[in-house]
Design a protein around this motif. Structure first.
Motif, mmCIF file in Angstrom:
data_model
loop_
_atom_site.group_PDB
_atom_site.id
_atom_site.type_symbol
_atom_site.label_atom_id
_atom_site.label_comp_id
_atom_site.label_asym_id
_atom_site.label_seq_id
_atom_site.Cartn_x
_atom_site.Cartn_y
_atom_site.Cartn_z
ATOM 1 N N GLU A 169 0.821 -1.214 0.000
ATOM 2 C CA GLU A 169 0.000 0.000 0.000
ATOM 3 C C GLU A 169 0.861 1.273 0.000
ATOM 4 O O GLU A 169 2.045 1.235 0.345
ATOM 5 C CB GLU A 169 -0.899 0.026 1.244
ATOM 6 N N THR A 170 0.242 2.372 -0.397
ATOM 7 C CA THR A 170 0.844 3.702 -0.247
ATOM 8 C C THR A 170 -0.080 4.518 0.657
ATOM 9 O O THR A 170 -1.217 4.811 0.295
ATOM 10 C CB THR A 170 0.997 4.397 -1.609
ATOM 11 N N ILE A 171 0.427 4.820 1.855
ATOM 12 C CA ILE A 171 -0.399 5.505 2.853
ATOM 13 C C ILE A 171 -0.293 7.007 2.683
ATOM 14 O O ILE A 171 0.818 7.560 2.603
ATOM 15 C CB ILE A 171 0.058 5.112 4.285
ATOM 16 N N ALA A 172 -1.440 7.693 2.633
ATOM 17 C CA ALA A 172 -1.455 9.157 2.694
ATOM 18 C C ALA A 172 -1.752 9.559 4.128
ATOM 19 O O ALA A 172 -2.856 9.334 4.626
ATOM 20 C CB ALA A 172 -2.513 9.718 1.752
ATOM 21 N N LEU A 213 5.348 -1.551 8.539
ATOM 22 C CA LEU A 213 4.796 -2.454 7.514
ATOM 23 C C LEU A 213 5.613 -2.455 6.237
ATOM 24 O O LEU A 213 5.474 -3.348 5.409
ATOM 25 C CB LEU A 213 3.359 -2.050 7.178
ATOM 26 N N GLY A 214 6.423 -1.408 6.059
ATOM 27 C CA GLY A 214 7.180 -1.309 4.809
ATOM 28 C C GLY A 214 6.360 -0.771 3.655
ATOM 29 O O GLY A 214 6.682 -0.994 2.492
ATOM 30 N N THR A 215 5.308 -0.017 3.943
ATOM 31 C CA THR A 215 4.524 0.613 2.874
ATOM 32 C C THR A 215 5.213 1.907 2.437
ATOM 33 O O THR A 215 6.108 2.406 3.114
ATOM 34 C CB THR A 215 3.108 0.987 3.339
ATOM 35 N N ALA A 216 4.756 2.447 1.319
ATOM 36 C CA ALA A 216 5.174 3.797 0.936
ATOM 37 C C ALA A 216 4.319 4.801 1.708
ATOM 38 O O ALA A 216 3.263 4.458 2.230
ATOM 39 C CB ALA A 216 4.998 3.994 -0.561
ATOM 40 N N LEU A 217 4.812 6.037 1.774
ATOM 41 C CA LEU A 217 4.150 7.042 2.617
ATOM 42 C C LEU A 217 4.147 8.397 1.917
ATOM 43 O O LEU A 217 5.170 8.834 1.390
ATOM 44 C CB LEU A 217 4.911 7.151 3.946
ATOM 45 N N VAL A 218 2.995 9.056 1.919
ATOM 46 C CA VAL A 218 2.872 10.430 1.427
ATOM 47 C C VAL A 218 2.393 11.289 2.585
ATOM 48 O O VAL A 218 1.448 10.909 3.273
ATOM 49 C CB VAL A 218 1.825 10.526 0.289
#
Ligand SMILES: [Zn+2]
Length: 468
Positions: free
Chosen positions: A136-139, A162-167
């Motif tokens: 996932e990419t979390i905003a 979790l190793g997700t991407a983050l904005v």
């Protein structure tokens, strides 16, 4: 839309037996309370006469810690560990602050490296319960506030765990000397540029974010999850948010109401609608107690929610009254098979009751019901004197509404229709005729300036005026 679980996702709460959990909790309770009795200025005093509790039955007889206790002297809840303590328990990782109260300053919570790591394990458990993975990419849509907000920092820590991407949305009240905050439209553009799959923020803010995106024609079809927190929700509010997401192109997004507090952690519901799980029962112990005796009530009965940190090393709380009324069960979840406490209904923030001309009114229930009125961009309930500043003029129950732009510019009867529906609904809820006042949406909630909408305002100040 099933998400791939991260590689570390061994689901230990399903595998764990109740006896094994009980053993871990008892061991941690004993270690924690023994530590508090020496290392915590507040609990050193509180536990002086009885000594530290060594069982959960003994714990049930320790006086609850109130919000006033903690907000009044937050430094007294910070542990003073000796130099022989492990490095990760001594080292301060960061500070987060409570969201504060209308009267007081926010209080700091000290988070050691060990506390941060415990939170990361907690974040993984939340993801397991939701079926949420590293792709996932979390905003992060929590605002950048002068007192760093726990929810914003924890969203970042979740992405790390979790190793997700983050904005980072990075909105908030613009500061003339520190021009770092982004405007709402800039945050929307970033979320869209990075095709974020998760919107995570205070529910009233996420709602305005989605409304604004739809208004600008920004397609949020990439959004698969919407995590909301910070405000009480109701079926009507959830339905409203789902409709707003659909209007912005995210019709498949799963809306997840996360219940939590800065002092505690978050709780999430599994697929089976069997209540909100405590994902970290080894670290957080929950009780629901009688508000007068402070003794636990039987499973399933309503009472005040208390939380106890079983392994905190920075700021540590014992039987802390978070200020919510809840019902709890300790049985294994019939849906997902996990153990640990579950809250059986959305907890209710206490303090929603007030009197209007002698009649008891639940302003929280009115606020919730108004979410089902179509055509409203924002809404708010206020209690005022019938004549401003004149105490003896009697009380007025006021509903301030900001209709959708289409309602204001279209057929004139549309506005009258919305006002009539609002008045009818309040009459049904409260048996009182409200004054319905039309205002601007930003008069009620300015998303870039405030953390969350204040849906109820008390404007009566006793002793400030004579008869009208
Ligand atoms: Zn479950």
């Amino acid at each position: 839309m099933s998400a791939t679980l991260p590689a570390h996702a061994r689901d230990d709460l399903v595998e764990m037996t109740q006896a094994a959990l009980d053993d871990v909790r008892l061991e941690r309770l004993r270690a924690q309370t023994a530590l508090l009795a020496t290392a915590s200025p507040f609990y050193r005093e509180r536990l002086r006469a009885t000594g530290p509790p060594t069982t959960f039955e003994e714990l049930a007889h320790v006086a609850p810690t109130t919000k006033a206790d903690f907000l009044g002297a937050p430094e007294d809840f910070r542990l003073r560990l000796g130099s022989d303590a492990p490095a990760e328990e001594q080292a301060l990782a960061y500070l987060i602050y409570t969201t504060g109260t209308t009267s007081g300053r926010p209080a700091p919570l000290y988070i050691t490296a060990a506390d941060d790591w415990a939170y990361q394990l907690h974040a993984r458990r939340c993801a397991q319960i939701l079926g949420f993975g590293a792709e996932e990419t979390i905003a992060n849509l929590f605002p950048l506030t002068p007192f760093p907000m726990g929810a914003r920092i924890r969203t970042d820590r979740t992405a790390a765990a979790l190793g997700t991407a983050l904005v980072q949305g990075h909105t908030g009240s613009a500061h003339p000397d520190w021009p770092v905050h982004r405007r709402l439209d800039e945050a929307i553009d970033l979320v869209h540029t990075h095709r974020a799959t998760v919107l995570w923020g205070v529910s009233g803010f996420v709602r305005r974010f989605v409304i604004r995106a739809a208004e600008r024609g920004v397609d949020l079809g990439h959004v698969r999850w919407c995590f909301i927190t910070g405000e009480a929700t109701s079926p009507a509010r959830m339905a409203d948010l789902r409709a707003r997401l659909t209007a912005a192109g995210a019709d498949g997004a799963r809306v997840v109401d996360r219940y939590g507090s800065t002092e505690g952690w978050s709780m999430v519901a599994c697929d089976g609608a069997h209540g909100w799980h405590n994902p970290s029962p080894e670290d957080i112990y929950l009780e629901v107690v009688d508000p007068v005796t402070h003794l636990p009530v039987p499973d399933g009965e309503e009472g005040a929610l208390l939380l106890t940190h079983l392994r905190a090393r920075g700021t540590a709380l014992l039987r802390y009254a978070v200020g919510d009324v809840a019902r709890l069960t300790r049985g294994r979840c019939p849906g997902c098979g996990r153990i640990g406490e579950r809250l059986l209904a959305p907890p209710v923030r206490t303090g929603g009751l007030t009197k209007v001309n002698g009649t008891l009114v639940n302003t929280g229930a009115i606020v919730d019901a108004l979410a089902s009125v179509s055509g409203l961009r924002e809404w708010r309930v206020a209690t005022e004197y019938a004549t401003a500043g004149q105490e003896l003029s009697g009380d007025a129950l006021v509903v301030e509404i900001a209709p959708e732009p289409g309602v204001l510019t279209g057929d004139p009867s549309a506005l009258a229709d919305v006002q009539a529906r609002v008045a009818d609904l309040v009459r049904t809820q409260a048996h009182l005729a409200p004054t319905v006042r039309v205002v601007e949406a930003d008069d009620i909630f300015t998303p870039t300036r405030e953390t969350k909408p204040r849906r109820y305002i008390e404007r009566r100040v006793p002793g400030t005026g004579g008869a009208a």
